[in-house]
Design an enzyme around this catalytic site. Sequence first.
Site, PDB file in Angstrom:
ATOM      1  N   GLY A  15      11.589  27.815 -39.041  1.00 45.76           N
ATOM      2  CA  GLY A  15      11.478  27.186 -40.459  1.00 45.76           C
ATOM      3  C   GLY A  15      12.844  26.073 -40.571  1.00 45.76           C
ATOM      4  O   GLY A  15      12.763  25.166 -40.974  1.00 45.76           O
ATOM      5  N   GLU A  34      23.708  26.263 -35.555  1.00 46.55           N
ATOM      6  CA  GLU A  34      23.000  27.521 -34.829  1.00 46.55           C
ATOM      7  C   GLU A  34      24.082  28.209 -33.925  1.00 46.55           C
ATOM      8  O   GLU A  34      24.724  27.516 -33.222  1.00 46.55           O
ATOM      9  CB  GLU A  34      21.691  26.984 -33.903  1.00 46.55           C
ATOM     10  CG  GLU A  34      21.238  28.073 -33.167  1.00 46.55           C
ATOM     11  CD  GLU A  34      20.808  29.209 -33.916  1.00 46.55           C
ATOM     12  OE1 GLU A  34      21.052  30.518 -33.282  1.00 46.55           O
ATOM     13  OE2 GLU A  34      19.982  29.158 -34.779  1.00 46.55           O
ATOM     14  N   CYS A  42      11.290  32.961 -32.353  1.00 43.72           N
ATOM     15  CA  CYS A  42       9.914  32.554 -31.563  1.00 43.72           C
ATOM     16  C   CYS A  42      10.123  32.125 -30.141  1.00 43.72           C
ATOM     17  O   CYS A  42       9.628  32.716 -29.137  1.00 43.72           O
ATOM     18  CB  CYS A  42       9.426  31.599 -32.651  1.00 43.72           C
ATOM     19  SG  CYS A  42       7.659  31.458 -31.901  1.00 43.72           S
ATOM     20  N   CYS A  47       7.715  35.335 -29.841  1.00 42.65           N
ATOM     21  CA  CYS A  47       6.471  34.855 -29.638  1.00 42.65           C
ATOM     22  C   CYS A  47       6.132  34.008 -28.459  1.00 42.65           C
ATOM     23  O   CYS A  47       5.137  34.530 -27.411  1.00 42.65           O
ATOM     24  CB  CYS A  47       5.764  34.367 -30.730  1.00 42.65           C
ATOM     25  SG  CYS A  47       6.613  33.148 -31.648  1.00 42.65           S
ATOM     26  N   LYS A  50       7.084  36.186 -25.078  1.00 47.85           N
ATOM     27  CA  LYS A  50       6.353  37.509 -24.940  1.00 47.85           C
ATOM     28  C   LYS A  50       4.889  37.071 -24.698  1.00 47.85           C
ATOM     29  O   LYS A  50       4.212  37.900 -24.012  1.00 47.85           O
ATOM     30  CB  LYS A  50       6.349  38.029 -26.474  1.00 47.85           C
ATOM     31  CG  LYS A  50       5.595  39.371 -26.535  1.00 47.85           C
ATOM     32  CD  LYS A  50       5.443  40.057 -27.918  1.00 47.85           C
ATOM     33  CE  LYS A  50       5.217  38.982 -29.192  1.00 47.85           C
ATOM     34  NZ  LYS A  50       5.332  39.792 -30.372  1.00 47.85           N
ATOM     35  N   TYR A  99      13.380  21.008 -28.305  1.00 46.22           N
ATOM     36  CA  TYR A  99      13.534  21.290 -29.898  1.00 46.22           C
ATOM     37  C   TYR A  99      14.837  20.597 -30.247  1.00 46.22           C
ATOM     38  O   TYR A  99      14.811  19.674 -31.205  1.00 46.22           O
ATOM     39  CB  TYR A  99      13.762  22.952 -30.081  1.00 46.22           C
ATOM     40  CG  TYR A  99      12.662  23.420 -30.587  1.00 46.22           C
ATOM     41  CD1 TYR A  99      12.555  24.122 -31.722  1.00 46.22           C
ATOM     42  CD2 TYR A  99      11.315  23.253 -29.786  1.00 46.22           C
ATOM     43  CE1 TYR A  99      11.404  24.788 -32.290  1.00 46.22           C
ATOM     44  CE2 TYR A  99      10.299  23.982 -30.474  1.00 46.22           C
ATOM     45  CZ  TYR A  99      10.162  24.774 -31.746  1.00 46.22           C
ATOM     46  OH  TYR A  99       9.127  25.447 -32.036  1.00 46.22           O
ATOM     47  N   TYR A 178       2.613  45.189 -34.234  1.00 49.05           N
ATOM     48  CA  TYR A 178       2.178  44.375 -33.527  1.00 49.05           C
ATOM     49  C   TYR A 178       3.144  44.118 -32.276  1.00 49.05           C
ATOM     50  O   TYR A 178       2.661  44.298 -31.289  1.00 49.05           O
ATOM     51  CB  TYR A 178       1.950  43.132 -34.276  1.00 49.05           C
ATOM     52  CG  TYR A 178       2.912  42.284 -34.376  1.00 49.05           C
ATOM     53  CD1 TYR A 178       3.628  41.449 -33.820  1.00 49.05           C
ATOM     54  CD2 TYR A 178       3.774  42.128 -35.740  1.00 49.05           C
ATOM     55  CE1 TYR A 178       4.784  40.475 -34.023  1.00 49.05           C
ATOM     56  CE2 TYR A 178       4.762  41.460 -36.179  1.00 49.05           C
ATOM     57  CZ  TYR A 178       5.272  40.710 -35.379  1.00 49.05           C
ATOM     58  OH  TYR A 178       6.417  39.842 -35.626  1.00 49.05           O
ATOM     59  N   GLU A 182       1.899  45.173 -28.476  1.00 46.51           N
ATOM     60  CA  GLU A 182       1.905  44.286 -27.586  1.00 46.51           C
ATOM     61  C   GLU A 182       2.617  44.617 -26.350  1.00 46.51           C
ATOM     62  O   GLU A 182       2.320  44.555 -25.195  1.00 46.51           O
ATOM     63  CB  GLU A 182       2.460  42.834 -28.383  1.00 46.51           C
ATOM     64  CG  GLU A 182       1.616  42.529 -29.032  1.00 46.51           C
ATOM     65  CD  GLU A 182       1.739  41.158 -30.035  1.00 46.51           C
ATOM     66  OE1 GLU A 182       1.176  40.278 -30.369  1.00 46.51           O
ATOM     67  OE2 GLU A 182       3.276  40.976 -30.061  1.00 46.51           O
ATOM     68  N   ARG A 199       6.112  57.293 -36.794  1.00 47.43           N
ATOM     69  CA  ARG A 199       6.412  58.412 -37.818  1.00 47.43           C
ATOM     70  C   ARG A 199       5.009  58.631 -38.625  1.00 47.43           C
ATOM     71  O   ARG A 199       4.938  59.717 -39.100  1.00 47.43           O
ATOM     72  CB  ARG A 199       7.401  58.085 -38.466  1.00 47.43           C
ATOM     73  CG  ARG A 199       7.298  56.729 -39.243  1.00 47.43           C
ATOM     74  CD  ARG A 199       8.503  56.209 -39.791  1.00 47.43           C
ATOM     75  NE  ARG A 199       8.458  55.016 -40.493  1.00 47.43           N
ATOM     76  CZ  ARG A 199       9.311  54.384 -41.377  1.00 47.43           C
ATOM     77  NH1 ARG A 199      10.393  55.025 -41.542  1.00 47.43           N
ATOM     78  NH2 ARG A 199       9.194  53.279 -41.968  1.00 47.43           N
ATOM     79  N   ASP A 304      11.932  34.099 -42.261  1.00 45.83           N
ATOM     80  CA  ASP A 304      11.886  35.707 -42.259  1.00 45.83           C
ATOM     81  C   ASP A 304      13.031  36.380 -43.026  1.00 45.83           C
ATOM     82  O   ASP A 304      12.870  37.344 -43.703  1.00 45.83           O
ATOM     83  CB  ASP A 304      11.726  36.216 -40.795  1.00 45.83           C
ATOM     84  CG  ASP A 304      10.482  35.897 -39.997  1.00 45.83           C
ATOM     85  OD1 ASP A 304       9.617  35.468 -40.671  1.00 45.83           O
ATOM     86  OD2 ASP A 304      10.714  36.220 -38.826  1.00 45.83           O
ATOM     87  N   THR A 312       5.789  33.213 -37.646  1.00 46.84           N
ATOM     88  CA  THR A 312       6.431  31.925 -37.437  1.00 46.84           C
ATOM     89  C   THR A 312       5.590  30.623 -38.095  1.00 46.84           C
ATOM     90  O   THR A 312       6.459  29.556 -38.617  1.00 46.84           O
ATOM     91  CB  THR A 312       6.203  31.485 -35.720  1.00 46.84           C
ATOM     92  OG1 THR A 312       7.268  32.656 -35.139  1.00 46.84           O
ATOM     93  CG2 THR A 312       6.798  29.992 -35.513  1.00 46.84           C
ATOM     94  N   GLU A 442     -20.227  33.135 -30.356  1.00 46.79           N
ATOM     95  CA  GLU A 442     -21.450  33.139 -31.055  1.00 46.79           C
ATOM     96  C   GLU A 442     -21.957  34.431 -31.951  1.00 46.79           C
ATOM     97  O   GLU A 442     -22.760  34.165 -32.702  1.00 46.79           O
ATOM     98  CB  GLU A 442     -22.429  32.949 -30.032  1.00 46.79           C
ATOM     99  CG  GLU A 442     -23.115  33.933 -29.003  1.00 46.79           C
ATOM    100  CD  GLU A 442     -24.203  33.546 -28.074  1.00 46.79           C
ATOM    101  OE1 GLU A 442     -25.178  33.179 -28.611  1.00 46.79           O
ATOM    102  OE2 GLU A 442     -23.756  33.686 -26.910  1.00 46.79           O
TER     103      GLU A 442
END
Length: 448
Positions: A15, A34, A42, A47, A50, A99, A178, A182, A199, A304, A312, A442
């Site tokens: 973002g 940063e 990400c 992501c 991963k 980036y 997820y 994964e 849990r 987030d 993302t 299809e």
Amino acid sequence: MAFDYDLFVIGAGSGGVRAARVAGAYGTRVAIAEEYRVGGTCVIRGCVPKKLLVYGAHFAEDLRDAREFGWDVPKDVAFDWQRLTANVFKEVDRINGAYTNTLESNNVTVIGERATVSGPNEVTLASGRTITAERILIAVGARPHVPDCPGAEHGITSNEAFHLPAVPRRILIAGAGYIANEFAGIFNEFGAEVTLMNRSDMILRGYDEQIRDRLLQISMMKGIQFRFNASFRGIEKLADGTLRVSMSGHPDIDVDCVMFATGRVPNSAGLGLDAVGITLAENGAIPVDEDNRTACPSIYAVGDVTDRVQLTPVAIREGQAFADSVYGNKPTRVDYDCIPSAVFSHPPIAAVGLTEGQAKLKYGTVKVYASDFRAMKNVLAGRNERALYKMVCEAESGRILGIHIIGPDAPEILQAAAVAVKAGLTKADFDATVAIHPTMAEELVLMR
């Protein structure tokens, strides 16, 4: 009043990078801070790496299946975890550089330090330097949640999973969302004994019940163990390095690695927001309005850290909308309705719109169409794994309210279908479309 910059962005994840790049392209004086690496969760630890592990894990089944397609693949093939992760890190480095170059080519100043808010128009860097800006955008993302239990320091999160020296022989993954599913699929395919504990008594809350039940069934067939209604009592490290996990409702289990995948929390701690009148939500989320503005008029937040939708592509949309609205003279708000999502499990899941249960609650009567089949590749390979496609429609108009699929390449197939659902197309529109044969996709236009 003269400011050092027009916009100062804290956090160079998906973002923040999008907002900074677009604002810079509009001619805005932008700086972005940063503290780790450009790219955020990400690109660096989420992501992207991963998904590369997911690709690597698929070869375990593909190599076995290849024999039925005429390939003389040895039964005992070797896998090198360190070679895979080294190549993954190389790709992460490449994207990190890309980036950074993109930001700099749009005249964005990249500052490799942690920044905190020290005033409505001021930030303070870790070095002690202060910088002023007309507007501040917070895009610091989220971090993995670690349960509060004795011995939690012996566990890892998804951040550290990529840096394991080897595939654990036995791994316990806590959680059922997820990320948990994964990594359960990844480590299972790489030969680990995987136990997933949760849990509650379900996996993938929020996804269609039939779809998540199908994944549970297939995962168990693949050898993944599940312990439901289980909460941590403690984790003890034994003399030989084994981790003994005690949990409610189940016997103790000895494993070599415990991985926490119990959700993510906004990474807002220590940003100094209370000093500028911003009160965080109970979970640390930064409250914002439809234009991403916080309670302090000069400070905005996207991604987030706002805990609206932790995806993302959503963070990217929010960053784009912010820059277009504030600097591009193109007022834009993100539409959070009908957002598609995917779980890169084995097999993967993809979904858009309302589940069958959600649709019934909202509309009362709905029509559900389904196709339960074995993919052609699985048939020849002798693999009994079945795919399931579901389409949920408004009863009278036939308007498609949701599509939910589990099976090979499900996320790739759903992307185009998500456009149709977002556009409000009907079952009749799908029926009128000629199928591409033979494909799995299809089934979307052949369901009756």
